[in-house]
Design a protein around this motif. Structure first.
Motif, PDB file in Angstrom:
ATOM      1  N   PHE A 147       0.839  -1.201   0.000  1.00  0.00           N
ATOM      2  CA  PHE A 147       0.000   0.000   0.000  1.00  0.00           C
ATOM      3  C   PHE A 147       0.874   1.250   0.000  1.00  0.00           C
ATOM      4  CE2 PHE A 147      -2.115   3.410   2.391  1.00  0.00           C
ATOM      5  CZ  PHE A 147      -3.195   3.644   1.557  1.00  0.00           C
ATOM      6  N   ALA A 148       1.902   1.253   0.813  1.00  0.00           N
ATOM      7  CA  ALA A 148       2.785   2.420   0.891  1.00  0.00           C
ATOM      8  C   ALA A 148       3.444   2.691  -0.456  1.00  0.00           C
ATOM      9  CB  ALA A 148       3.840   2.209   1.970  1.00  0.00           C
ATOM     10  N   ARG A 149       3.878   1.641  -1.136  1.00  0.00           N
ATOM     11  CA  ARG A 149       4.500   1.834  -2.448  1.00  0.00           C
ATOM     12  C   ARG A 149       3.470   2.303  -3.472  1.00  0.00           C
ATOM     13  NH1 ARG A 149       7.611  -2.378  -6.574  1.00  0.00           N
ATOM     14  NH2 ARG A 149       8.223  -0.767  -8.052  1.00  0.00           N
ATOM     15  N   ALA A 150       2.288   1.697  -3.450  1.00  0.00           N
ATOM     16  CA  ALA A 150       1.255   2.041  -4.421  1.00  0.00           C
ATOM     17  C   ALA A 150       0.870   3.510  -4.332  1.00  0.00           C
ATOM     18  CB  ALA A 150       0.021   1.167  -4.205  1.00  0.00           C
ATOM     19  N   ALA A 151       0.900   4.048  -3.121  1.00  0.00           N
ATOM     20  CA  ALA A 151       0.488   5.429  -2.909  1.00  0.00           C
ATOM     21  C   ALA A 151       1.426   6.431  -3.576  1.00  0.00           C
ATOM     22  CB  ALA A 151       0.387   5.723  -1.420  1.00  0.00           C
ATOM     23  N   THR A 152       2.596   6.003  -3.998  1.00  0.00           N
ATOM     24  CA  THR A 152       3.574   6.906  -4.611  1.00  0.00           C
ATOM     25  C   THR A 152       3.643   6.772  -6.127  1.00  0.00           C
ATOM     26  OG1 THR A 152       5.449   5.347  -4.478  1.00  0.00           O
ATOM     27  CG2 THR A 152       4.987   6.695  -2.526  1.00  0.00           C
ATOM     28  N   THR A 153       2.802   5.944  -6.731  1.00  0.00           N
ATOM     29  CA  THR A 153       2.949   5.617  -8.151  1.00  0.00           C
ATOM     30  C   THR A 153       2.328   6.634  -9.091  1.00  0.00           C
ATOM     31  OG1 THR A 153       0.904   4.318  -8.131  1.00  0.00           O
ATOM     32  CG2 THR A 153       2.989   3.138  -7.683  1.00  0.00           C
ATOM     33  N   GLY A 154       1.421   7.458  -8.609  1.00  0.00           N
ATOM     34  CA  GLY A 154       0.690   8.359  -9.499  1.00  0.00           C
ATOM     35  C   GLY A 154      -0.557   7.740 -10.092  1.00  0.00           C
ATOM     36  N   ALA A 155      -0.964   6.577  -9.592  1.00  0.00           N
ATOM     37  CA  ALA A 155      -2.203   5.963 -10.068  1.00  0.00           C
ATOM     38  C   ALA A 155      -3.396   6.841  -9.693  1.00  0.00           C
ATOM     39  CB  ALA A 155      -2.369   4.569  -9.458  1.00  0.00           C
ATOM     40  N   ASP A 156      -4.376   6.901 -10.570  1.00  0.00           N
ATOM     41  CA  ASP A 156      -5.587   7.664 -10.282  1.00  0.00           C
ATOM     42  C   ASP A 156      -6.413   6.996  -9.189  1.00  0.00           C
ATOM     43  OD1 ASP A 156      -5.079   9.581 -12.308  1.00  0.00           O
ATOM     44  OD2 ASP A 156      -5.898   8.211 -13.807  1.00  0.00           O
ATOM     45  N   VAL A 157      -6.424   5.660  -9.195  1.00  0.00           N
ATOM     46  CA  VAL A 157      -7.222   4.894  -8.244  1.00  0.00           C
ATOM     47  C   VAL A 157      -6.375   3.756  -7.694  1.00  0.00           C
ATOM     48  CG1 VAL A 157      -9.259   3.411  -7.963  1.00  0.00           C
ATOM     49  CG2 VAL A 157      -9.382   5.405  -9.465  1.00  0.00           C
ATOM     50  N   LEU A 158      -6.437   3.536  -6.402  1.00  0.00           N
ATOM     51  CA  LEU A 158      -5.888   2.327  -5.786  1.00  0.00           C
ATOM     52  C   LEU A 158      -7.056   1.414  -5.446  1.00  0.00           C
ATOM     53  CD1 LEU A 158      -3.182   3.761  -3.344  1.00  0.00           C
ATOM     54  CD2 LEU A 158      -2.968   3.189  -5.778  1.00  0.00           C
ATOM     55  N   ILE A 159      -7.006   0.185  -5.954  1.00  0.00           N
ATOM     56  CA  ILE A 159      -8.052  -0.797  -5.663  1.00  0.00           C
ATOM     57  C   ILE A 159      -7.534  -1.692  -4.542  1.00  0.00           C
ATOM     58  CG2 ILE A 159      -9.525  -2.620  -6.542  1.00  0.00           C
ATOM     59  CD1 ILE A 159      -9.040  -1.496  -9.362  1.00  0.00           C
ATOM     60  N   LEU A 160      -8.021  -1.461  -3.345  1.00  0.00           N
ATOM     61  CA  LEU A 160      -7.612  -2.224  -2.172  1.00  0.00           C
ATOM     62  C   LEU A 160      -8.380  -3.545  -2.215  1.00  0.00           C
ATOM     63  CD1 LEU A 160      -7.886   0.766   0.326  1.00  0.00           C
ATOM     64  CD2 LEU A 160      -6.010   0.192  -1.249  1.00  0.00           C
ATOM     65  N   ASP A 161      -7.634  -4.637  -2.373  1.00  0.00           N
ATOM     66  CA  ASP A 161      -8.251  -5.904  -2.759  1.00  0.00           C
ATOM     67  C   ASP A 161      -8.536  -6.793  -1.550  1.00  0.00           C
ATOM     68  OD1 ASP A 161      -9.248  -7.973  -4.233  1.00  0.00           O
ATOM     69  OD2 ASP A 161      -7.326  -8.585  -5.086  1.00  0.00           O
ATOM     70  N   LEU A 162      -9.817  -7.102  -1.349  1.00  0.00           N
ATOM     71  CA  LEU A 162     -10.223  -8.066  -0.328  1.00  0.00           C
ATOM     72  C   LEU A 162     -10.599  -9.414  -0.935  1.00  0.00           C
ATOM     73  CD1 LEU A 162     -12.477  -5.831   1.963  1.00  0.00           C
ATOM     74  CD2 LEU A 162     -10.125  -6.587   2.394  1.00  0.00           C
ATOM     75  N   GLU A 163     -10.521  -9.514  -2.271  1.00  0.00           N
ATOM     76  CA  GLU A 163     -10.959 -10.753  -2.913  1.00  0.00           C
ATOM     77  C   GLU A 163      -9.784 -11.696  -3.155  1.00  0.00           C
ATOM     78  OE1 GLU A 163     -13.366 -12.571  -6.740  1.00  0.00           O
ATOM     79  OE2 GLU A 163     -12.073 -10.838  -6.970  1.00  0.00           O
ATOM     80  N   ASP A 164      -9.348 -11.819  -4.406  1.00  0.00           N
ATOM     81  CA  ASP A 164      -8.400 -12.869  -4.769  1.00  0.00           C
ATOM     82  C   ASP A 164      -7.032 -12.711  -4.121  1.00  0.00           C
ATOM     83  OD1 ASP A 164     -10.306 -14.078  -6.307  1.00  0.00           O
ATOM     84  OD2 ASP A 164      -9.595 -13.264  -8.211  1.00  0.00           O
ATOM     85  N   ALA A 165      -6.640 -11.491  -3.768  1.00  0.00           N
ATOM     86  CA  ALA A 165      -5.308 -11.277  -3.209  1.00  0.00           C
ATOM     87  C   ALA A 165      -5.199 -11.675  -1.746  1.00  0.00           C
ATOM     88  CB  ALA A 165      -4.914  -9.803  -3.346  1.00  0.00           C
ATOM     89  N   VAL A 166      -6.326 -12.022  -1.117  1.00  0.00           N
ATOM     90  CA  VAL A 166      -6.327 -12.304   0.321  1.00  0.00           C
ATOM     91  C   VAL A 166      -6.830 -13.720   0.572  1.00  0.00           C
ATOM     92  CG1 VAL A 166      -7.255 -11.604   2.565  1.00  0.00           C
ATOM     93  CG2 VAL A 166      -6.726  -9.867   0.839  1.00  0.00           C
ATOM     94  N   ALA A 167      -6.033 -14.512   1.282  1.00  0.00           N
ATOM     95  CA  ALA A 167      -6.418 -15.882   1.618  1.00  0.00           C
ATOM     96  C   ALA A 167      -7.635 -15.871   2.539  1.00  0.00           C
ATOM     97  CB  ALA A 167      -5.260 -16.598   2.300  1.00  0.00           C
ATOM     98  N   PRO A 168      -8.488 -16.910   2.458  1.00  0.00           N
ATOM     99  CA  PRO A 168      -9.704 -16.936   3.289  1.00  0.00           C
ATOM    100  C   PRO A 168      -9.436 -16.712   4.779  1.00  0.00           C
ATOM    101  CG  PRO A 168      -9.822 -18.649   1.631  1.00  0.00           C
ATOM    102  CD  PRO A 168      -8.443 -18.056   1.520  1.00  0.00           C
ATOM    103  N   ALA A 169      -8.374 -17.281   5.291  1.00  0.00           N
ATOM    104  CA  ALA A 169      -8.105 -17.160   6.720  1.00  0.00           C
ATOM    105  C   ALA A 169      -7.696 -15.745   7.130  1.00  0.00           C
ATOM    106  CB  ALA A 169      -7.005 -18.141   7.119  1.00  0.00           C
TER     107      ALA A 169
END
Length: 291
Positions: free
Chosen positions: A17-39
């Motif tokens: 997240f810290a790195r993404a915030a410096t990229t100049g992206a218009d939108v950051l999509i904070l992912d609760l789906e496929d990027a996160v294991a069920p547990a």
């Protein structure tokens, strides 16, 4: 809200997240789906909620990709993340506009409970990830008031239909996915929302990404999903009109503004009509200028 570059950020990684915030992206999509294991879903929800509380420190709009309705996790995701700082929700595996209405109805009372005006949280949709979705793309017109964009996806669709691959040997999409891409583009145009191209999986292939982005913009897409911070600069550059394009669009818009009764005008030795004017307006809008 500009939807030119939308970078996925795993919901369980402060470092990413810290790195993404410096990229100049218009939108950051904070992912609760496929990027996160069920547990780790509960831990990720808490972490994402904390990031949203710091939204004012981040030069990007913050969206959250929630888990799909079929998972039974969507409502818990929304309870955790609908709060000041949340700009939007990305809905995966949607089967049509009825899913958006269902999720919007979940959001309404959560906005009220936390002091947000109803309708503040916008919705973007991954519109082609199930076979049912392919027959429902027309349902997004007229658009739900929260709807801001449609994108498409190939991997989940491939799994759903039992495909063994979705790419030709040269890396181009096979026919089912070319159809999905085109129908997403048409559906977004029909609904009057942003058409957002899908991710380019090989994040090390900068030249290939640039070629593909230029094709996407040529075809009518106005932005793209990024899966790696290094892709953002290329996406931003490719989906931003050049100074020459902006100047040309301005000449067309100004000429028609000076001749409001005209349906066709000669400009710089060429004939232009109303479709060209509409295209000029879109170019100016994508550059952040009014017509």
């Amino acid at each position: 809200m500009r939807l030119r570059s939308l970078l996925f950020v795993p919901g369980d990684s402060d470092k990413k997240f810290a790195r993404a915030a410096t990229t100049g992206a218009d939108v950051l999509i904070l992912d609760l789906e496929d990027a996160v294991a069920p547990a780790l879903k509960d831990e990720a929800r808490a972490k994402v909620a904390g990031w949203l509380d710091r939204a004012g420190e981040v030069p990007a709009a913050l969206f959250v990709r929630v888990n799909p309705l079929e998972s039974g996790l969507t409502e818990a995701d929304l309870r955790a993340v609908v709060r000041p700082g949340l700009a939007g929700i990305l809905v995966p595996k949607a089967n049509g506009a009825h899913d958006i209405a269902t999720i919007a109805a979940m959001i309404d009372p959560l906005e009220t409970a936390c002091g947000m005006a109803v309708g503040t949280v916008r919705i973007a949709v991954v519109s082609t990830e199930t076979p049912q979705a392919m027959f429902a793309l027309g349902s997004y017109t007229p658009p739900h008031p929260r709807l801001v964009g449609l994108t498409w996806g190939a991997e989940d669709l491939a799994a759903a239909i039992g495909a063994t691959d979705n790419k030709e040997p040269d890396g181009s999409w096979t026919e089912p996915y070319r159809i999905a891409r085109a129908l997403c583009l048409f559906a977004a145009a029909s609904a009057g929302v942003a058409p957002i191209d899908t991710l380019y999986a090989d994040f090390r292939d900068a030249e290939g990404l640039e070629r593909d982005c230029r094709r996407a913009r040529r075809d009518g897409f106005t932005g793209r999903i990024a899966i790696h911070p290094d892709q953002v600069e290329t996406i931003n550059r490719c989906f931003t009109p050049s100074a020459e394009e902006i100047a040309h669009a301005r000449r067309i818009a100004d000429a028609f503004a000076a001749n409001p009764a005209a349906g066709t005008l000669g400009i710089d030795g060429k004939m232009y009509d109303i479709p060209h004017l509409k295209a000029a307006h879109k170019t100016l809008a994508s550059a952040g200028e009014s017509a």
